[in-house]
Scaffold this active site. Sequence first.
Site, PDB file in Angstrom:
ATOM      1  N   THR A 176     -48.433   0.218  -8.901  1.00 43.21           N
ATOM      2  CA  THR A 176     -47.922  -0.505 -10.063  1.00 43.21           C
ATOM      3  C   THR A 176     -47.843   0.487 -11.213  1.00 43.21           C
ATOM      4  OG1 THR A 176     -48.874  -2.602  -9.338  1.00 43.21           O
ATOM      5  CG2 THR A 176     -48.310  -2.401 -11.671  1.00 43.21           C
TER       6      THR A 176
ATOM      7  N   LYS B 210     -43.233  -6.832 -10.754  1.00 44.46           N
ATOM      8  CA  LYS B 210     -44.693  -6.779 -10.725  1.00 44.46           C
ATOM      9  C   LYS B 210     -45.283  -7.082 -12.095  1.00 44.46           C
ATOM     10  CE  LYS B 210     -48.812  -6.178  -9.058  1.00 44.46           C
ATOM     11  NZ  LYS B 210     -49.315  -4.929  -8.454  1.00 44.46           N
TER      12      LYS B 210
ATOM     13  N   LYS C 213     -54.754  -1.481 -16.917  1.00 44.08           N
ATOM     14  CA  LYS C 213     -53.600  -0.577 -16.918  1.00 44.08           C
ATOM     15  C   LYS C 213     -52.305  -1.351 -16.721  1.00 44.08           C
ATOM     16  CE  LYS C 213     -52.392   1.002 -13.121  1.00 44.08           C
ATOM     17  NZ  LYS C 213     -51.479   0.636 -12.000  1.00 44.08           N
TER      18      LYS C 213
END
Length: 298
Positions: free
Chosen positions: A101, A176, A244
């Site tokens: 990701t 995502k 993150k």
Amino acid sequence: MLSAKTTTIGFIGTGVMGKSMAKNLINAGYTLRIFTRTKSKADDLLNIGAKWDKDIPTLAKQCDVIITMVGYPSDVEKVYLGDHGLIKHSKEGSYIIDMTTSKPSLAEEIFSVAGKHGLYVLDAPVSGGDIGAENGTLAIMTGGEKKVYDHVFPIFQVLGENISYQGPAGAGQHTKMSNQIAIASNMIGVCESILYAKKAGLDPKKVLATISTGAAASFSLSKLGARMLENDFAPGFYVKHFIKDMKIALESSQEFGLDTPGLRLAIELYEELADMGEQDSGTQALIKNLAYRSEMTL
């Protein structure tokens, strides 16, 4: 189409999820080469047939397809664009799939640079955590050229079930981000729901079993909520990596001029959790922070 008998796959990033993904590829009959900075960390995979390479250039020169599953955008940038990275050292015509990701803008840059070197690149982040990786049931969200997606689809079928092509380079990462935004607020709700049940004097396991079958149903509720009740905070997905992801989603949202107050709150709560020393715990550890705020014991 890529046959397991004739295709050599390189895998970079054998962490909590990557290790299970690599194992599934070996079990499906693919020849697998892996790179880890510490060889001993790859012992489980080496024992079932994987081959270890000392560095990325060595791996890249021997593989038809390379999958990366690393930690942060900075890691992706180094693995792909660095002097010892994949783009400079992969064979022309190789297929390279980043399942980390990462930033949509970085996926677009890698696609552009790789194309000039005769490489085929997809951004294909996943969702489903350690359970999905182990069972080969990950959701895979893909950006890049459709013909490349179609070509590597047999590999995706080994790793996941809900496999989708979303659009051009970066589209997988944007999908995502939508996923992580949905999870962010949902995890807060799961924690608050369980703590509420406890405060009300209910059996939280019975409550969870009941509401998991109704309109509140979600992976976070049924799977991670159950782990919360068992005080199981082992990482299926690290707190530090979720922070993150959410920050990437927030940055992208701001670029669109989109206000995401739920996402901002989730970042705040998870950063507090990380400051409590839980950065390497699973995302379900968020309940510890909310319990602390309410002066409750778990």
